[in-house]
Scaffold this active site. Sequence first.
Site, PDB file in Angstrom:
ATOM      1  N   PRO A 272     -36.626   0.066   1.646  1.00  0.00           N
ATOM      2  CG  PRO A 272     -35.960   1.993   1.434  1.00  0.00           C
ATOM      3  CD  PRO A 272     -35.495   0.606   0.130  1.00  0.00           C
ATOM      4  N   GLY A 273     -37.727  -0.242   4.617  1.00  0.00           N
ATOM      5  CA  GLY A 273     -39.116   0.477   5.263  1.00  0.00           C
ATOM      6  C   GLY A 273     -39.042   1.413   6.378  1.00  0.00           C
ATOM      7  NE  ARG A 274     -35.019   0.397  11.241  1.00  0.00           N
ATOM      8  CZ  ARG A 274     -36.213  -0.508  12.611  1.00  0.00           C
ATOM      9  NH1 ARG A 274     -36.230   0.079  13.572  1.00  0.00           N
ATOM     10  NH2 ARG A 274     -35.748  -1.457  12.125  1.00  0.00           N
ATOM     11  NE  ARG A 310     -39.331  -0.236  16.520  1.00  0.00           N
ATOM     12  CZ  ARG A 310     -37.994  -0.266  16.555  1.00  0.00           C
ATOM     13  NH1 ARG A 310     -37.565   1.021  17.446  1.00  0.00           N
ATOM     14  NH2 ARG A 310     -37.030  -0.359  16.523  1.00  0.00           N
ATOM     15  CE1 TYR A 314     -38.712  -7.165  17.206  1.00  0.00           C
ATOM     16  CE2 TYR A 314     -39.023  -4.549  17.373  1.00  0.00           C
ATOM     17  CZ  TYR A 314     -39.250  -6.205  16.747  1.00  0.00           C
ATOM     18  OH  TYR A 314     -40.606  -6.442  15.187  1.00  0.00           O
ATOM     19  CB  CYS A 344     -53.709  -6.463  32.560  1.00  0.00           C
ATOM     20  SG  CYS A 344     -54.405  -7.923  30.989  1.00  0.00           S
ATOM     21  CD  GLU A 345     -48.820  -8.824  28.687  1.00  0.00           C
ATOM     22  OE1 GLU A 345     -47.670  -9.522  28.710  1.00  0.00           O
ATOM     23  OE2 GLU A 345     -49.541  -9.548  28.070  1.00  0.00           O
TER      24      GLU A 345
HETATM   25  N1  LLP Z   1     -37.223  -6.376   3.007  1.00  0.00           N
HETATM   26  C1  LLP Z   1     -37.254  -7.325   3.595  1.00  0.00           C
HETATM   27  C2  LLP Z   1     -37.449  -8.091   3.010  1.00  0.00           C
HETATM   28  C3  LLP Z   1     -37.647  -7.731   4.819  1.00  0.00           C
HETATM   29  O1  LLP Z   1     -38.270  -8.498   5.556  1.00  0.00           O
HETATM   30  C4  LLP Z   1     -37.846  -6.124   5.652  1.00  0.00           C
HETATM   31  C5  LLP Z   1     -37.640  -5.821   7.053  1.00  0.00           C
HETATM   32  C6  LLP Z   1     -37.761  -4.945   5.040  1.00  0.00           C
HETATM   33  C7  LLP Z   1     -37.418  -4.833   2.958  1.00  0.00           C
HETATM   34  C8  LLP Z   1     -37.793  -3.540   5.264  1.00  0.00           C
HETATM   35  O2  LLP Z   1     -36.444  -3.542   6.633  1.00  0.00           O
HETATM   36  P1  LLP Z   1     -36.353  -2.219   6.683  1.00  0.00           P
HETATM   37  O3  LLP Z   1     -36.033  -1.229   5.645  1.00  0.00           O
HETATM   38  O4  LLP Z   1     -37.332  -1.591   7.568  1.00  0.00           O
HETATM   39  O5  LLP Z   1     -34.670  -2.727   8.374  1.00  0.00           O
HETATM   40  N2  LLP Z   1     -40.279  -4.931  13.844  1.00  0.00           N
HETATM   41  C9  LLP Z   1     -39.128  -4.434  13.603  1.00  0.00           C
HETATM   42  C10 LLP Z   1     -38.508  -4.494  12.322  1.00  0.00           C
HETATM   43  C11 LLP Z   1     -38.397  -5.783  11.605  1.00  0.00           C
HETATM   44  C12 LLP Z   1     -38.050  -5.929  10.140  1.00  0.00           C
HETATM   45  C13 LLP Z   1     -38.672  -7.056   9.224  1.00  0.00           C
HETATM   46  N3  LLP Z   1     -38.343  -6.904   7.469  1.00  0.00           N
HETATM   47  C14 LLP Z   1     -38.803  -3.026  14.771  1.00  0.00           C
HETATM   48  O6  LLP Z   1     -39.092  -2.644  14.981  1.00  0.00           O
HETATM   49  O7  LLP Z   1     -37.606  -3.144  14.300  1.00  0.00           O
END
Ligand code: LLP
Length: 414
Positions: A272-274, A310, A314, A344-345
């Site tokens: 998990p990241g987000r 973001r 997106y 400036c966009e």
């Molecule tokens: N593992 C891998 C291999 C990944 O490519 C990613 C995210 C994660 C884990 C973590 O994903 P999460 O749990 O954060 O969804 N910039 C975009 C999101 C791009 C995610 C890319 N890969 C946004 O702002 O929504």
Amino acid sequence: MTFFFSVAENFYKDTNPAELVGKFGSPLYVYNEDIFRRRCREMASLVPYENFKATYSIKANANLILLRIAREEGLHADAMSPGEIYILEKAGFSPDEIFYISNNVSDEEMLYAIERGIPTSVDSLSQLERYGRLAPGGSVAVRFNPGVGAGHHHKVVTAGKATKFGINLDKADDVRELLKKYRLRLSGINQHIGSLFMTGSKYLEGIKSVLEVASGFEGLEFVDFGGGFGIPYRKQEGQARLELEKFGADFAGILNEWTDGYGSRIMFRIEPGRYVSAESCILLGTVHAKKNNFDRIYIGTDLGFNVLVRPAMYDSHHDIEVYRNGVIVGDGETETVNITGNICESGDIMAAERTLPVIYEEDIIGIMDAGAYGYSMSSNYNNRLRPAEVLIKSDSSVILIRRRDTLEDLARNF
Ligand code: LLP
């Protein structure tokens, strides 16, 4: 009359948006330690299985101080680049606590991880061949594409039939051949289907298909199912959270059944990241202008897409709060406005046609849930300075955890 409530309860503790911006400048990324820790714990204990580990995906937010907290909470971490490995080591993560998920990398990058003893996954047959050439007799993980993807936007779907990631499941025999050719041991299998799902069904489907492949490989140490756990970005509309308890139980059910057949209680991981970082942060900005262009109202702020990309990239929705004299503007007249930045966009729009309390110059705008893919995707476009980051700690004190860029920073590489 519409009422706006603060969506992140007691977020500011003893301070307030006006005081923070007065002291640390605007725009400003503000984090809350309690929320960050709570989300770490929820992920660390998501699946009731004794050999389960959450690795925090630092691409979402790589602030050194937050990484140290994530480690304290028992998370490991995954990295996508030598830069991320470098920062993880600075935050105290040891090689066995890091997983390098490489994608299209050079010999030099691959060796950066290999020489440090950091477990690495490759995501194509050609990169597996490269790994074998560089570290014959070693161990490696392989990223498969389970054939199902999910995500909030086509740009963040990372599995299925239209993405660059992973090795197709039907290539398992080619993987076996290359492992043999270079005497490599397959330590693990990983995948990542995409980012921001709010129901677990696609994820569980992805788990099942990758476990099917895993069954064909003996002696695996781990299977890593990736991240993508969503957060409710539309709390003002009452959006519900992901049901973690049920999801975790269903997840464990699949794992238990599979390990019975495999004959070993191997390690299972998620990335998990987000989920860990998004809700721990509110991005503050200041209103400097207001105008009507034809039939639209534009609120001009210092929140350009260089600060948070973001919405521009997106069309992502972030809830917005308006603060005046340090407190949320909770009632009174509303109007439908466009919150814009200073880039400036014409695509520099944080929120389009959003109904909010009537906004005036010098009001402070709070962009909710900005802790994931916020600062980490910010830039110096238009030679703007990236903002500072501050942390409201559990004891209510406020500390600077990254200073704002300076003009000298802009000239440093020339
Ligand atoms: N593992 C891998 C291999 C990944 O490519 C990613 C995210 C994660 C884990 C973590 O994903 P999460 O749990 O954060 O969804 N910039 C975009 C999101 C791009 C995610 C890319 N890969 C946004 O702002 O929504």
